[in-house]
Design a protein around this motif. Structure first.
Motif, PDB file in Angstrom:
ATOM      1  N   PRO A 142      11.352  -5.514  -3.202  1.00 36.85           N
ATOM      2  CA  PRO A 142      10.865  -5.043  -4.488  1.00 36.85           C
ATOM      3  C   PRO A 142      10.429  -3.412  -4.319  1.00 36.85           C
ATOM      4  N   LEU A 143      10.449  -2.540  -3.347  1.00 28.92           N
ATOM      5  CA  LEU A 143      10.536  -1.384  -3.040  1.00 28.92           C
ATOM      6  C   LEU A 143      11.916  -0.646  -3.097  1.00 28.92           C
ATOM      7  N   GLU A 175       3.267  -3.611  -3.418  1.00 30.33           N
ATOM      8  CA  GLU A 175       3.173  -4.919  -2.563  1.00 30.33           C
ATOM      9  C   GLU A 175       4.769  -5.155  -2.430  1.00 30.33           C
ATOM     10  N   ILE A 176       4.800  -5.767  -1.457  1.00 25.08           N
ATOM     11  CA  ILE A 176       6.018  -5.866  -0.853  1.00 25.08           C
ATOM     12  C   ILE A 176       6.739  -7.512  -1.190  1.00 25.08           C
TER      13      ILE A 176
END
Lengths: 177, 177
Positions: free
Chosen positions: B74-75, B34-35
């Motif tokens: 978050p990646l 999820e981003i």
């Protein structure tokens, strides 16, 4: 009979045409945050095993850019959501390296729980988007030796040379042996 | 007492110094693909609720590049693993837009299961890596109005202006009210 775990009906039918012994299984397995397709597949197969008995199969097809050292790979969804195919093509152009690989990884789990992987790779170039919008990254990938992007080819033309077909044929050969 | 779910001891101590009512809780929750930091946090809080009772807190601090329309966020882990901080800085330079935000999102779940989010943002520029390697993306982020990257600042100097402090103070204010 092999349970092919996928939420994608088109993908299922494309593979079923080559490998009639598959049957579609729809279970909603969470996709872990991971960039390694093998690891994503392994975890899905291990989860599937808890839901049912038998043989299982999971597939991942992703685009790997040389200029990004393999990104986006399985993270393609988030690149499409943020910068889109146009942004991705722009990156490759600015970084002056448009080489890319379209890669399918299939994980097959036997009845005894052993996992084997089968890959298919098509090398190509990233170019500005061409073809219908619904085809997503197929619009920016032009396989080497061809003038059209994947999105501009008909389904039949694409399936003939596709990474998915190569991977499925490898699995098929293994199952026969 | 609030259960702060984190695998990072330093992060825990940094926040504990501002918010003494937290207690560290180590449960290994899978990070979904999820981003959106809010969504990642929401799912972790909801999982935590199944493990224990009480109040919970989850934190995410990520780097968002304007030239990548918010990637990596978050990646970040996967960008570091593939192209590294040098590659990320190179991207911003080639795309001729080095604006970035360092953002902390804190999710707080009350005893009744209600979730509130608190954010802290520091704006800055992406530059070529400077400072010790262990500081990862702190080496390429120079907050606006400063000459040093986060990695070049002492812990105390960084904590004074950090996005984490802003977010924690917002949560603190909410808890007092």
């Amino acid at each position: 009979m092999i349970h092919f775990i996928t939420g994608n009906k088109d993908k299922f039918e494309e593979i079923k045409a080559i490998l009639p012994e598959i049957e579609r299984m729809k279970i909603d397995l969470p996709e872990i945050q991971e960039i390694d397709a093998h690891e994503i597949i392994r975890q899905k197969l291990e989860s599937a095993q808890k839901h049912a008995k038998g043989e299982f199969m999971v597939e991942d097809t992703s685009l790997y850019l040389e200029c990004l050292n393999g990104l986006p790979g399985p993270l393609i969804k988030w690149f499409l959501k943020t910068i889109g195919v146009g942004g991705l093509a722009g990156l490759a152009e600015k970084l002056e390296n448009t080489k890319a690989e379209a890669k399918t990884v299939i994980g097959y789990m036997s009845g005894s729980g052993e996992i084997r992987f089968f890959e298919g790779i098509v090398k190509g170039q990233i170019i500005s988007p061409r073809g219908e919008k619904r085809f997503e990254w197929d619009r920016i990938f032009r396989p080497d030796g061809h003038d059209k992007t994947f999105a501009e080819m008909g389904m039949e033309e694409k399936n003939k040379i596709s990474m998915r077909r190569i991977a499925v044929n490898r699995l098929k050969k293994f199952l026969k042996a």
